[in-house]
Design an enzyme around this catalytic site. Structure first.
Site, short mmCIF file in Angstrom:
data_model
loop_
_atom_site.label_atom_id
_atom_site.label_comp_id
_atom_site.label_asym_id
_atom_site.label_seq_id
_atom_site.Cartn_x
_atom_site.Cartn_y
_atom_site.Cartn_z
N ASP A 11 1.03 -1.21 -0.10
CA ASP A 11 0.16 -0.12 0.12
C ASP A 11 0.88 1.27 -0.03
O ASP A 11 0.84 2.06 0.79
CB ASP A 11 -0.88 0.00 0.98
CG ASP A 11 -1.82 -1.14 1.22
OD1 ASP A 11 -2.34 -1.42 0.12
OD2 ASP A 11 -1.93 -1.79 2.36
N LYS A 33 0.18 -8.31 -2.74
CA LYS A 33 -1.06 -7.83 -2.57
C LYS A 33 -1.17 -6.47 -3.10
O LYS A 33 -0.50 -5.52 -2.48
CB LYS A 33 -2.06 -8.20 -1.33
CG LYS A 33 -3.58 -7.39 -1.43
CD LYS A 33 -4.11 -7.64 -0.31
CE LYS A 33 -3.96 -6.22 0.26
NZ LYS A 33 -5.34 -5.44 0.35
N ASP A 60 -6.40 -6.88 -5.10
CA ASP A 60 -7.46 -6.71 -4.09
C ASP A 60 -8.47 -5.51 -4.60
O ASP A 60 -8.18 -4.36 -4.28
CB ASP A 60 -6.99 -6.45 -2.81
CG ASP A 60 -7.85 -6.48 -1.58
OD1 ASP A 60 -9.05 -6.47 -1.96
OD2 ASP A 60 -7.48 -5.69 -0.95
N LYS A 62 -11.75 -5.50 -5.14
CA LYS A 62 -12.97 -5.34 -4.52
C LYS A 62 -14.22 -4.89 -5.50
O LYS A 62 -14.81 -3.88 -5.19
CB LYS A 62 -13.21 -4.37 -3.39
CG LYS A 62 -12.12 -4.81 -2.18
CD LYS A 62 -12.21 -3.97 -0.97
CE LYS A 62 -11.67 -4.45 0.24
NZ LYS A 62 -9.94 -4.61 0.14
N HIS A 64 -17.41 -4.28 -7.55
CA HIS A 64 -18.91 -4.30 -7.14
C HIS A 64 -19.55 -3.32 -8.30
O HIS A 64 -19.57 -2.19 -8.26
CB HIS A 64 -19.09 -3.57 -5.92
CG HIS A 64 -20.43 -3.59 -5.35
ND1 HIS A 64 -20.76 -3.10 -4.02
CD2 HIS A 64 -21.59 -4.16 -5.95
CE1 HIS A 64 -22.10 -3.43 -3.80
NE2 HIS A 64 -22.43 -3.94 -4.89
N ASP A 65 -20.07 -4.03 -9.20
CA ASP A 65 -21.09 -3.38 -10.39
C ASP A 65 -22.09 -4.57 -10.83
O ASP A 65 -22.04 -5.51 -10.28
CB ASP A 65 -20.21 -2.84 -11.40
CG ASP A 65 -20.62 -1.56 -12.04
OD1 ASP A 65 -22.00 -1.56 -12.19
OD2 ASP A 65 -19.82 -0.45 -12.12
N PRO A 67 -23.47 -7.44 -13.24
CA PRO A 67 -22.78 -8.65 -13.57
C PRO A 67 -21.77 -8.49 -14.74
O PRO A 67 -20.86 -8.88 -14.64
CB PRO A 67 -23.76 -9.79 -13.61
CG PRO A 67 -24.94 -9.42 -12.83
CD PRO A 67 -24.78 -7.74 -12.81
N THR A 116 -14.82 -3.93 7.43
CA THR A 116 -14.70 -3.75 8.72
C THR A 116 -14.80 -2.35 9.40
O THR A 116 -14.87 -2.08 10.63
CB THR A 116 -13.10 -4.14 9.36
OG1 THR A 116 -12.15 -3.58 8.59
CG2 THR A 116 -13.10 -5.75 9.02
N GLN A 194 -4.30 -6.35 23.17
CA GLN A 194 -4.11 -7.68 22.93
C GLN A 194 -5.37 -8.66 22.62
O GLN A 194 -5.10 -9.67 21.81
CB GLN A 194 -3.40 -8.31 24.33
CG GLN A 194 -2.13 -7.59 24.55
CD GLN A 194 -1.20 -8.25 25.51
OE1 GLN A 194 -1.42 -9.38 25.66
NE2 GLN A 194 -0.31 -7.34 25.86
N ARG A 215 1.75 -3.35 7.00
CA ARG A 215 2.53 -2.63 7.83
C ARG A 215 3.67 -3.16 8.66
O ARG A 215 4.69 -2.65 9.16
CB ARG A 215 1.72 -1.51 8.57
CG ARG A 215 1.06 -0.28 7.66
CD ARG A 215 0.13 0.35 8.40
NE ARG A 215 -0.91 -0.30 8.34
CZ ARG A 215 -2.20 -0.03 9.20
NH1 ARG A 215 -2.45 1.28 9.62
NH2 ARG A 215 -3.30 -0.80 9.27
O1 C5P Z 1 -2.82 -3.49 8.69
P1 C5P Z 1 -2.07 -3.94 7.50
O2 C5P Z 1 -1.01 -2.89 6.85
O3 C5P Z 1 -1.32 -5.41 7.77
O4 C5P Z 1 -2.99 -4.12 6.37
C1 C5P Z 1 -2.72 -4.76 5.22
C2 C5P Z 1 -3.99 -5.09 4.29
O5 C5P Z 1 -4.92 -5.58 4.94
C3 C5P Z 1 -4.07 -3.39 3.74
O6 C5P Z 1 -4.04 -3.63 2.34
C4 C5P Z 1 -5.74 -3.26 4.22
O7 C5P Z 1 -6.34 -2.70 3.06
C5 C5P Z 1 -6.16 -4.66 4.46
N1 C5P Z 1 -6.94 -4.85 5.70
C6 C5P Z 1 -8.41 -4.98 5.19
N2 C5P Z 1 -9.22 -5.43 6.45
C7 C5P Z 1 -8.75 -4.87 7.59
C8 C5P Z 1 -7.48 -4.68 7.79
C9 C5P Z 1 -6.63 -4.66 6.83
O8 C5P Z 1 -8.71 -5.53 4.05
N3 C5P Z 1 -9.67 -5.11 8.68
#
Ligand code: C5P
Length: 234
Positions: A11, A33, A60, A62, A64-65, A67, A116, A194, A215
């Site tokens: 990212d 990814k 990745d 995602k 959505h439109d 078919p 999320t 935790q 990250r």
């Molecule tokens: O938090 P981190 O940098 O490890 O996230 C890695 C990838 O996971 C990112 O591309 C983020 O968009 C995705 N991600 C997700 N849903 C979450 C947390 C992270 O799709 N709840």
């Protein structure tokens, strides 16, 4: 052979920085990814550049439109030979069926259920008032399964339960933090909460097929050492 399930989430806005990071850790991850931000900024060219590293590429996007449009998008990215592509389960059964039909044989099509970032109030605001986020996610997981998709994106907390319902499902798990970072949480390094955090090893043991990690590697002081340390736990 022990296949490395870690896909590094790149990212990063700059292509050269993304490529340099991927090359640095390439021997200790299983794939790369690329998200919507990367794809909108760098398109097919960016994916071709990263393909040169020789690792599988997870797009990745995602999708959505309607078919027909999603099937057309799947055909348009076919040339990039992605190993995994995501679509939104909320696009409905026909959209998912057509996405899967348009994907190449070696491409897993995986559904995103409930983002999320959405809570119960957000779902109510878009008219999904009968379900809390968890129930809605399970409902969409079932729909994705019956539409013939390969699996879903789910959290490390959910993957065990989903795996027991969908034995041969392909489960992509993001939001992971190495146990070592968690232990250091009290020292201000990593997350202190935790209870909510799942380590890559825990997710894999619970049935994850792919571990998405961003990250903890990309922002580490030493990304190579971080990737190696994660690999050693798996
Ligand atoms: O938090 P981190 O940098 O490890 O996230 C890695 C990838 O996971 C990112 O591309 C983020 O968009 C995705 N991600 C997700 N849903 C979450 C947390 C992270 O799709 N709840």
């Amino acid at each position: 052979m022990n296949h490395n399930p870690v896909y590094l989430a790149l990212d990063l806005p700059r292509l050269d920085a993304a490529e340099a990071l991927a090359r640095k850790v390439a021997g200790h991850i299983g794939g790369i990814k690329l998200g919507l931000e990367f794809f909108c900024a760098h398109g097919h060219h960016g994916v071709h550049e990263l393909h040169k590293i020789g690792l599988p590429i997870f797009l990745d996007l995602k999708l959505h439109d309607i078919p027909n449009t999603v099937a057309g998008a799947m055909q348009a990215i076919h040339v990039l030979q992605p190993s995994i592509v995501t679509v939104h389960a909320a696009g409905g059964r026909a959209m998912m069926e057509d996405a899967k039909a348009a994907a190449g044989e070696n491409c897993k099509v995986v559904a995103v259920t409930v983002l999320t970032s959405l809570d119960g109030d957000d779902l109510a605001a878009i008219g999904v008032s009968a379900a809390d986020p968890h129930a809605q996610a399970l409902r969409l997981a079932e729909l994705a399964h019956s539409a013939g998709l390969d699996g879903i994106v789910c959290s490390g907390h959910e993957v065990g339960a989903v795996h027991s319902q969908w034995k041969d499902g392909y489960f992509v798990v993001p939001g992971l933090r190495p146990a070592e970072g968690r232990a250091n949480g009290s020292a201000g390094n990593g997350k202190g909460d935790q209870k909510r955090i799942v380590s890559p090893r825990e997710a894999r043991d619970a049935g994850a097929s792919v571990l998405v990690i961003g990250r903890p590697i990309s922002r580490a002081e030493d990304p190579l050492a971080a990737a190696r340390a994660i690999e050693a736990t798996l």
